[in-house]
Scaffold this motif. Sequence first.
Motif, PDB file in Angstrom:
ATOM      1  N   GLY A  77       0.790  -1.231   0.044  1.00 47.99           N
ATOM      2  CA  GLY A  77      -0.046   0.102   0.096  1.00 47.99           C
ATOM      3  C   GLY A  77       0.844   1.012  -0.048  1.00 47.99           C
ATOM      4  N   ASN A  78       0.393   2.280   0.883  1.00 55.42           N
ATOM      5  CA  ASN A  78       1.163   3.475   0.992  1.00 55.42           C
ATOM      6  C   ASN A  78       1.779   3.798   2.265  1.00 55.42           C
ATOM      7  OD1 ASN A  78       0.078   4.530  -1.781  1.00 55.42           O
ATOM      8  ND2 ASN A  78      -1.966   4.358  -0.722  1.00 55.42           N
ATOM      9  N   ALA A  79       2.675   4.783   2.258  1.00 58.58           N
ATOM     10  CA  ALA A  79       3.317   5.138   3.703  1.00 58.58           C
ATOM     11  C   ALA A  79       3.341   6.594   3.736  1.00 58.58           C
ATOM     12  CB  ALA A  79       4.488   4.430   3.569  1.00 58.58           C
ATOM     13  N   LEU A  80       3.343   7.100   4.756  1.00 57.50           N
ATOM     14  CA  LEU A  80       3.810   8.469   5.224  1.00 57.50           C
ATOM     15  C   LEU A  80       4.720   8.695   6.016  1.00 57.50           C
ATOM     16  CD1 LEU A  80       2.940  11.559   5.295  1.00 57.50           C
ATOM     17  CD2 LEU A  80       1.459  11.119   7.107  1.00 57.50           C
ATOM     18  N   LEU A  81       6.043   9.516   6.170  1.00 64.40           N
ATOM     19  CA  LEU A  81       6.778   9.596   7.018  1.00 64.40           C
ATOM     20  C   LEU A  81       7.136  10.998   7.097  1.00 64.40           C
ATOM     21  CD1 LEU A  81       7.749   7.142   4.999  1.00 64.40           C
ATOM     22  CD2 LEU A  81       9.994   7.307   5.848  1.00 64.40           C
ATOM     23  N   SER A  82       7.332  11.253   8.562  1.00 62.74           N
ATOM     24  CA  SER A  82       7.448  12.448   9.033  1.00 62.74           C
ATOM     25  C   SER A  82       8.505  12.734   9.964  1.00 62.74           C
ATOM     26  CB  SER A  82       6.170  12.961   9.546  1.00 62.74           C
ATOM     27  OG  SER A  82       5.955  14.336  10.163  1.00 62.74           O
ATOM     28  N   ARG A  83       9.210  14.058  10.036  1.00 58.81           N
ATOM     29  CA  ARG A  83      10.077  14.382  11.066  1.00 58.81           C
ATOM     30  C   ARG A  83       9.423  14.824  12.196  1.00 58.81           C
ATOM     31  NH1 ARG A  83      14.990  13.760   8.842  1.00 58.81           N
ATOM     32  NH2 ARG A  83      15.383  14.065   6.737  1.00 58.81           N
ATOM     33  N   PHE A  84       8.278  15.135  11.946  1.00 57.24           N
ATOM     34  CA  PHE A  84       7.438  16.005  13.084  1.00 57.24           C
ATOM     35  C   PHE A  84       6.492  14.974  13.605  1.00 57.24           C
ATOM     36  CE2 PHE A  84       7.907  19.282   9.734  1.00 57.24           C
ATOM     37  CZ  PHE A  84       8.659  20.177  10.502  1.00 57.24           C
ATOM     38  N   PRO A  85       5.898  15.003  14.775  1.00 56.87           N
ATOM     39  CA  PRO A  85       5.140  14.052  15.644  1.00 56.87           C
ATOM     40  C   PRO A  85       3.897  14.101  14.608  1.00 56.87           C
ATOM     41  CG  PRO A  85       5.884  15.548  17.278  1.00 56.87           C
ATOM     42  CD  PRO A  85       6.263  16.265  15.845  1.00 56.87           C
ATOM     43  N   ILE A  86       3.511  12.632  14.394  1.00 58.56           N
ATOM     44  CA  ILE A  86       2.190  12.229  13.612  1.00 58.56           C
ATOM     45  C   ILE A  86       1.192  11.889  15.110  1.00 58.56           C
ATOM     46  CG2 ILE A  86       0.909  10.538  12.454  1.00 58.56           C
ATOM     47  CD1 ILE A  86       3.625  10.101  11.127  1.00 58.56           C
ATOM     48  N   LEU A  87       0.221  12.941  15.340  1.00 58.60           N
ATOM     49  CA  LEU A  87      -0.710  12.813  16.180  1.00 58.60           C
ATOM     50  C   LEU A  87      -1.636  11.660  16.227  1.00 58.60           C
ATOM     51  CD1 LEU A  87      -1.185  16.782  16.714  1.00 58.60           C
ATOM     52  CD2 LEU A  87       0.468  15.283  17.900  1.00 58.60           C
ATOM     53  N   LYS A  88      -2.269  11.525  15.049  1.00 59.43           N
ATOM     54  CA  LYS A  88      -3.066  10.367  14.764  1.00 59.43           C
ATOM     55  C   LYS A  88      -3.314  10.013  13.392  1.00 59.43           C
ATOM     56  CE  LYS A  88      -7.298  13.489  14.755  1.00 59.43           C
ATOM     57  NZ  LYS A  88      -8.627  13.560  15.408  1.00 59.43           N
ATOM     58  N   SER A  89      -3.820   8.930  13.052  1.00 57.80           N
ATOM     59  CA  SER A  89      -3.765   8.524  11.514  1.00 57.80           C
ATOM     60  C   SER A  89      -4.883   7.244  11.453  1.00 57.80           C
ATOM     61  CB  SER A  89      -2.372   8.091  10.956  1.00 57.80           C
ATOM     62  OG  SER A  89      -2.031   6.812  11.839  1.00 57.80           O
ATOM     63  N   GLU A  90      -5.281   7.639  10.332  1.00 61.37           N
ATOM     64  CA  GLU A  90      -6.281   6.519   9.833  1.00 61.37           C
ATOM     65  C   GLU A  90      -6.082   6.091   8.362  1.00 61.37           C
ATOM     66  OE1 GLU A  90     -11.064   6.011   9.929  1.00 61.37           O
ATOM     67  OE2 GLU A  90     -10.327   7.860  10.710  1.00 61.37           O
ATOM     68  N   ALA A  91      -6.301   4.703   8.308  1.00 58.33           N
ATOM     69  CA  ALA A  91      -6.183   4.185   6.766  1.00 58.33           C
ATOM     70  C   ALA A  91      -7.516   3.871   6.428  1.00 58.33           C
ATOM     71  CB  ALA A  91      -5.428   3.004   6.969  1.00 58.33           C
ATOM     72  N   HIS A  92      -7.884   4.594   5.196  1.00 58.33           N
ATOM     73  CA  HIS A  92      -9.223   4.334   4.614  1.00 58.33           C
ATOM     74  C   HIS A  92      -8.899   3.578   3.376  1.00 58.33           C
ATOM     75  CE1 HIS A  92     -11.116   7.662   7.036  1.00 58.33           C
ATOM     76  NE2 HIS A  92      -9.685   8.053   6.869  1.00 58.33           N
ATOM     77  N   ILE A  93      -9.682   2.445   3.247  1.00 57.66           N
ATOM     78  CA  ILE A  93      -9.572   1.364   2.254  1.00 57.66           C
ATOM     79  C   ILE A  93     -10.905   1.804   1.421  1.00 57.66           C
ATOM     80  CG2 ILE A  93      -9.231  -1.055   1.564  1.00 57.66           C
ATOM     81  CD1 ILE A  93      -7.146   0.098   3.323  1.00 57.66           C
ATOM     82  N   VAL A  94     -10.593   2.017  -0.097  1.00 54.02           N
ATOM     83  CA  VAL A  94     -11.594   2.020  -0.860  1.00 54.02           C
ATOM     84  C   VAL A  94     -11.494   0.721  -1.876  1.00 54.02           C
ATOM     85  CG1 VAL A  94     -12.410   3.468  -2.918  1.00 54.02           C
ATOM     86  CG2 VAL A  94     -11.000   4.566  -0.765  1.00 54.02           C
ATOM     87  N   ARG A  95     -12.525   0.281  -2.258  1.00 51.84           N
ATOM     88  CA  ARG A  95     -12.833  -0.828  -2.931  1.00 51.84           C
ATOM     89  C   ARG A  95     -14.058  -1.006  -3.682  1.00 51.84           C
ATOM     90  NH1 ARG A  95     -12.235  -3.377   2.241  1.00 51.84           N
ATOM     91  NH2 ARG A  95     -10.179  -4.175   1.557  1.00 51.84           N
ATOM     92  N   LEU A  96     -14.189  -2.004  -4.806  1.00 53.74           N
ATOM     93  CA  LEU A  96     -15.515  -2.137  -5.316  1.00 53.74           C
ATOM     94  C   LEU A  96     -15.960  -3.354  -5.032  1.00 53.74           C
ATOM     95  CD1 LEU A  96     -14.636  -0.619  -8.961  1.00 53.74           C
ATOM     96  CD2 LEU A  96     -15.903   0.263  -6.982  1.00 53.74           C
TER      97      LEU A  96
END
Length: 238
Positions: A77-96
């Motif tokens: 899938g996908n990834a996000l990297l950050s030098r700053f604090p990641i306070l919260k995150s959510e993965a949304h899956i889109v499918r048919l």
Amino acid sequence: MRHGLGTDRRFNLHRITKILKQSDADIIGLNEVDKSFSKRSHFIDQASWIAEQLQMEYVFAPAISIRSRKVERREYGNALLSRFPILKSEAHIVRLRPFLCEPRSIIEASIQMNHRHVKALVTHFSLHPLLRKVQMNKVLELSSKELPTFLMGDFNCRPFSRDYNKIAHYYNNSCNKRIQKELRTFPSRKPKMQLDYIFVNDKIEVIYSDVITTFREASDHLPITSLVKIKNNFSTTL
């Protein structure tokens, strides 16, 4: 990043990490990332490995998740990297449904930048027209007018195409008016078109954008980099 497979047909995460480090980016969006997926990527948790090398926080959002006997899950899938604090995150899956094509994921993350909260979205648009429409609607639903927001990824569309214009109605392309040209990202060896973008909302000013051409052998796409300015005069590189 095509799970680390370069245009020379060699699997090499080290050169990808080296180029990302040289970019000095504070926030990075990655597409086509493996997590314990198969022999093609040596069953490596790629997002975790790259984040550790760069000493960054990260979020991984699988679009494909398969049960396996060898590992708990084989994911891609996908990834996000950050030098700053990641306070919260959510993965949304889109499918048919029924399963007609490869599902897609959207990372939605809240990042703290010097006492400011910003939103980051990372995705990889499908080529399937029906899934693409659902994915587009979900991305725009997750977008924020109140917070400074970045939207990054491979959108599989040319500038000023129909889908591009839908996004541009809500966002500004980081390749701003001063550039006056398409930043070609695909194919990486002899790029002919731009498919990859960093979009920002009106709470963010773009100072400059460019393509990292040293990525030619590392993947089949070239990455975009942008220096942007948040409203409070705080600058960061994507």
